[in-house]
Design a protein around this motif. Sequence first.
Motif: not given
Length: 351
Positions: A25-44
Amino acid sequence: MKRFLLHLLFWAVYLLQDSIMQFTWTMSALPGMPDGERIRLAIIATVIIAIPKAIFTYFVVYFVFPRALKYPALRWWLCGETLLVLTALILAHRCLNFYIVGPIIYHNIIRPTSILNLPYLLLTIMDLGFVSGYAFTFKLLRMQLSGKEREKNLLQEKLQTELKFLRNQTHPHFLFNTLNNIYALARKRSDKTAAMILKLSKLLRFMLYESGKGFICISEEIRIIDDYLELQKLRFNERLSIQFHRNIDQEGSLLAPLLLLPFVENAFKHGVSETRFNSFVHIDLQLQNEILQFIIANTTNEDRIQPEQIGLGNVRRQLELMYHDHSLKVTNAAQVFTVQLTLNLQSHAKI
């Protein structure tokens, strides 16, 4: 411990799938963020938002549902309580999103415009209902499986009790008949009385110490039949013809104890003892490839047909309880009573 691990597994699986959904869901809102960081934030974010979900889930499953089952009259009251708790947890869910997940986890890059935004409220209701619905379904499934297991155990206990009752009923029946025979000899002051008592003691020893086992070797059942036939030979002398043929390919084959002896006892008690001349008991026992064939024929009174007695009725029921694959045929003629038993020894049921 097992229940704790099951709960832990449930929440681990749920948080995993919810984190994947948050990440997507956050993929389009955070286009420049690395996938690893986005996964970490999603889990938190998923773990934080899971707090009101867990509270509502356990409230429904372990507070509302058991009380609704125990006190049907309180169901409307419980519905009101559930609605109040749901409302409070919806607000908590929205506050966590608005004040923690948006500004702190995603640094205001993703943040709803209002706590009471209608689309987000509807999503929150669905979010809370989704996980609690899953948990409630698993709870019902476990209750159903536990009920079936409890019903199965109760049925097994009932069958075991019935089987013990049938065997205990057979033992006194057999003992009563044999004591009658010894009594008749004692009144005649027969020299055979002592020998009969010795044979009887061997039979009783077998019944006390061996018949309680689930299985015995067929050689042991044959031995006890031989002992019983010796008792009868002492009683009837030469006026009775007894034949016992056996053809066993494996003497170690297992059989339920005292399954064949009641047929032999029945032949003497309700057959031979009621005839006066040319009496016989012929027994044929065959065992090949775990298929047992047992045939016993005895003379009966010509004036009446022999009724089926307690011993045979008990054995019929024992066969129904213990062996799925069996056939029992009784030929009740005017002069000869015949029992034919075919039994697959490998079809023994687990009781």
